[in-house]
Design a protein around this motif. Sequence first.
Motif, mmCIF file in Angstrom:
data_model
loop_
_atom_site.group_PDB
_atom_site.id
_atom_site.type_symbol
_atom_site.label_atom_id
_atom_site.label_comp_id
_atom_site.label_asym_id
_atom_site.label_seq_id
_atom_site.Cartn_x
_atom_site.Cartn_y
_atom_site.Cartn_z
ATOM 1 N N LEU A 183 -2.357 -6.177 -12.588
ATOM 2 C CA LEU A 183 -3.513 -5.046 -11.599
ATOM 3 C C LEU A 183 -3.837 -6.090 -10.250
ATOM 4 O O LEU A 183 -4.361 -5.051 -9.332
ATOM 5 N N SER A 184 -3.669 -7.213 -10.070
ATOM 6 C CA SER A 184 -4.176 -8.318 -9.161
ATOM 7 C C SER A 184 -3.342 -8.428 -7.953
ATOM 8 O O SER A 184 -3.538 -8.055 -6.945
ATOM 9 N N PHE A 185 -1.870 -8.028 -8.384
ATOM 10 C CA PHE A 185 -1.255 -7.542 -7.223
ATOM 11 C C PHE A 185 -1.318 -6.174 -6.932
ATOM 12 O O PHE A 185 -0.479 -6.710 -5.310
ATOM 13 N N THR A 186 -1.499 -5.975 -7.189
ATOM 14 C CA THR A 186 -1.636 -4.687 -7.038
ATOM 15 C C THR A 186 -3.050 -4.260 -5.805
ATOM 16 O O THR A 186 -3.451 -3.180 -4.981
ATOM 17 N N ILE A 236 -11.512 -1.344 -15.743
ATOM 18 C CA ILE A 236 -10.884 -1.172 -16.677
ATOM 19 C C ILE A 236 -10.584 0.719 -17.177
ATOM 20 O O ILE A 236 -9.811 -0.121 -17.753
ATOM 21 N N LEU A 237 -10.776 1.357 -16.105
ATOM 22 C CA LEU A 237 -9.323 2.284 -16.452
ATOM 23 C C LEU A 237 -7.876 2.343 -16.310
ATOM 24 O O LEU A 237 -7.524 2.924 -16.662
ATOM 25 N N ALA A 238 -7.315 0.951 -15.769
ATOM 26 C CA ALA A 238 -5.692 0.980 -15.316
ATOM 27 C C ALA A 238 -6.247 0.192 -16.732
ATOM 28 O O ALA A 238 -4.824 0.815 -17.005
ATOM 29 N N GLU A 239 -6.620 -0.672 -16.883
ATOM 30 C CA GLU A 239 -6.303 -1.261 -18.779
ATOM 31 C C GLU A 239 -5.806 -0.363 -19.068
ATOM 32 O O GLU A 239 -5.093 -0.489 -20.303
ATOM 33 N N ALA A 240 -6.894 0.649 -19.548
ATOM 34 C CA ALA A 240 -7.607 1.558 -20.318
ATOM 35 C C ALA A 240 -6.051 2.340 -20.372
ATOM 36 O O ALA A 240 -5.169 2.679 -21.416
ATOM 37 N N LEU A 275 0.529 -0.969 -0.143
ATOM 38 C CA LEU A 275 -0.366 -0.318 -0.247
ATOM 39 C C LEU A 275 1.036 1.037 -0.457
ATOM 40 O O LEU A 275 0.144 2.158 -0.480
ATOM 41 N N ALA A 276 2.241 1.268 0.340
ATOM 42 C CA ALA A 276 3.040 2.405 0.327
ATOM 43 C C ALA A 276 3.090 3.323 -1.203
ATOM 44 O O ALA A 276 3.569 3.964 -1.650
ATOM 45 N N PHE A 277 3.788 2.208 -2.037
ATOM 46 C CA PHE A 277 3.301 2.121 -3.269
ATOM 47 C C PHE A 277 1.984 2.903 -4.301
ATOM 48 O O PHE A 277 1.472 1.741 -3.848
ATOM 49 N N PRO A 278 2.538 3.457 -4.916
ATOM 50 C CA PRO A 278 0.985 3.981 -5.845
ATOM 51 C C PRO A 278 1.011 2.730 -6.289
ATOM 52 O O PRO A 278 1.595 2.276 -7.866
ATOM 53 N N LEU A 323 1.613 2.987 -10.004
ATOM 54 C CA LEU A 323 3.108 3.020 -10.796
ATOM 55 C C LEU A 323 3.449 1.792 -10.662
ATOM 56 O O LEU A 323 4.327 1.242 -11.693
ATOM 57 N N LEU A 324 3.439 1.292 -9.757
ATOM 58 C CA LEU A 324 3.843 -0.208 -9.271
ATOM 59 C C LEU A 324 3.301 -1.378 -10.712
ATOM 60 O O LEU A 324 3.572 -2.346 -10.875
ATOM 61 N N ALA A 325 1.992 -1.274 -10.994
ATOM 62 C CA ALA A 325 1.012 -1.582 -12.591
ATOM 63 C C ALA A 325 1.937 -1.431 -13.290
ATOM 64 O O ALA A 325 2.230 -2.140 -14.600
ATOM 65 N N ILE A 326 2.376 -0.525 -13.653
ATOM 66 C CA ILE A 326 3.142 -0.082 -15.325
ATOM 67 C C ILE A 326 4.439 -0.541 -15.070
ATOM 68 O O ILE A 326 4.873 -0.987 -15.663
#
Length: 274
Positions: A141-144, A204-208, A115-118, A121-124
């Motif tokens: 997305l699942s990891f975060t 959905i927004l994260a995938e986009a 949770l300390a990481f955005p 950014l972690l997904a990127i």
Amino acid sequence: MSRFRLRSPGGRFGLTVAGLLVLTALLAPVLSPHAPEAIDLASELAPPGPGHPLGAGENGIDLLTHILHGARVSLIVAVFAVALSSLVGTVLGGLAGYVGGLVDEVLMRLTDVLLAFPGTLLAIFITAVLGPSLANVVFALSFTGWTGYARLTRGQVLTLRERDYVQAARALGASDTRILFHHLLPNAAGPLVVQATSALPGAILAEASLSFLGLGAPPGTPSWGALVDQGTQYLLVAPHVALFPGLALALTVLGFHLLGDAVRDTLDPKHLER
């Protein structure tokens, strides 16, 4: 009465959008006027017209076709990412809350670290390392995303584990596994359903967003984010390339947000008493 909360204007709108997205994803091959891989160089960046109802994009791809197939990509990624993250988070959070002690301490400290990481950014970072693919997007997305479910489930289990029916099951010789999976987690399902419903528009927004950056769907795969990225190069000469997929994305995210709010109000104990 809270059971009719989904009949509110926002709930009806969200439910309609969700239903249309599912139908669009299922019927995309039937509704699409062209094949997703088809190109029409003579119609490159053409405005909406008879041959291309929403216009054409780069290399003459049909925007309506890619938007319809992009709905399928968005829905698949969102459902699998939310399902996987909720499953992992629910199990780990349930174990932390029920077992307690060292298990609880280790799992919650791991949750705090993540949770300390955005999350974005972690997904990127994850997709940049693993490469662009839908499976990698789901994993990122699942990891975060599991941490929120873990904290919520832990709180619910800590509240429920001292209830009378849990003590009765323990007195009758029920195993810890049975108590956790047959008594505690089912009774904590309400808040988790709300959490999952509210997480769908974010996925959905994260995938986009990842596809917009070139880290999501592989090149050639229909994606709303990739279409918006493509359209930013032609905003002055062909604004429709970015406009229509952007509207589809905004409408979908708004609809799922309203649906999540309606589900939250429906399952809220404060409303159940009214």
